[in-house]
Motif scaffolding. Sequence first.
Motif, short mmCIF file in Angstrom:
data_model
loop_
_atom_site.label_atom_id
_atom_site.label_comp_id
_atom_site.label_asym_id
_atom_site.label_seq_id
_atom_site.Cartn_x
_atom_site.Cartn_y
_atom_site.Cartn_z
N GLY A 1 10.87 -4.75 14.76
CA GLY A 1 12.15 -4.11 15.04
C GLY A 1 12.29 -3.83 16.52
N VAL A 2 13.46 -4.17 17.06
CA VAL A 2 13.74 -3.96 18.47
C VAL A 2 15.17 -3.46 18.57
N GLY A 3 15.39 -2.42 19.38
CA GLY A 3 16.74 -1.92 19.56
C GLY A 3 16.74 -0.56 20.22
N HIS A 4 17.85 0.15 20.10
CA HIS A 4 18.02 1.47 20.69
C HIS A 4 16.94 2.42 20.18
N MET A 5 16.02 2.83 21.07
CA MET A 5 14.91 3.73 20.75
C MET A 5 14.03 3.19 19.61
N THR A 6 13.96 1.87 19.50
CA THR A 6 13.18 1.23 18.44
C THR A 6 12.39 0.07 19.03
N TYR A 7 11.08 0.08 18.78
CA TYR A 7 10.25 -1.06 19.15
C TYR A 7 8.96 -0.98 18.35
N PHE A 8 8.76 -1.95 17.48
CA PHE A 8 7.53 -2.01 16.71
C PHE A 8 7.28 -3.41 16.20
N SER A 9 6.02 -3.68 15.94
CA SER A 9 5.58 -4.91 15.29
C SER A 9 4.45 -4.48 14.35
N ASP A 10 4.69 -4.59 13.05
CA ASP A 10 3.75 -4.09 12.05
C ASP A 10 3.19 -5.21 11.20
N LEU A 11 1.90 -5.12 10.91
CA LEU A 11 1.26 -6.00 9.94
C LEU A 11 1.39 -5.33 8.58
N CYS A 12 1.78 -6.11 7.57
CA CYS A 12 2.02 -5.56 6.25
C CYS A 12 1.37 -6.43 5.18
N LYS A 13 1.18 -5.86 3.99
CA LYS A 13 0.69 -6.64 2.85
C LYS A 13 1.79 -6.71 1.80
N ASN A 14 1.77 -7.79 1.03
CA ASN A 14 2.82 -8.07 0.04
C ASN A 14 2.29 -8.02 -1.37
N LYS A 15 3.12 -7.50 -2.26
CA LYS A 15 2.86 -7.57 -3.71
C LYS A 15 4.18 -7.84 -4.38
N ILE A 16 4.14 -8.68 -5.40
CA ILE A 16 5.37 -9.03 -6.10
C ILE A 16 5.35 -8.45 -7.52
N TYR A 17 6.47 -7.90 -7.90
CA TYR A 17 6.69 -7.41 -9.27
C TYR A 17 8.06 -7.91 -9.69
N GLY A 18 8.08 -8.85 -10.63
CA GLY A 18 9.35 -9.44 -11.06
C GLY A 18 10.00 -10.20 -9.92
N ASP A 19 11.25 -9.89 -9.64
CA ASP A 19 11.99 -10.52 -8.55
C ASP A 19 12.03 -9.64 -7.30
N THR A 20 11.06 -8.74 -7.15
CA THR A 20 11.02 -7.87 -5.98
C THR A 20 9.68 -8.00 -5.28
#
Length: 144
Positions: A72-91
């Motif tokens: 995310g980059v923008g007004h008072m926003t700056y980050f780069s995050d590593l995340c993990k994924n899990k799927i449940y149904g169509d989400t």
Amino acid sequence: MIKYFVLFVFYLSMISCIDQNEKSDDIDKFNGTYGLKIVIGDNKEGKVDGIDGNMLYYYTIDVKGDTSRFVGVGHMTYFSDLCKNKIYGDTLYISYVKTIEGTDYNKAYQPIIKLYIKDTCYFIDSKAIYTGRNNKGIQIEKNK
């Protein structure tokens, strides 16, 4: 008092929806890069919170198998995050793991993003994405 109008600039003609034949239950259907541009401001007044002009936010989600990178980059926003994924149904539930660069304030949100398919298009729910209003049901563009 400045009135706020939220303008979601999605370039509607470019928002990609999934092919009707792409209905598998595995995580691969979410693989790809998603992009979102949000413009918040009152174009008539020209000021938002005492700042000239509008506030812009750009968000990118790169999904690859069981990991994601959320930027995310923008007004008072700056980050780069590593995340993990899990799927449940169509989400797809995308959970914060660690900050790669920038601020770490997203660690408070679990999951950080819910990415889902509705009516053949992609949508997200996320408290980490600032829209100036409800952060649910935001249509997001998938770049294949």
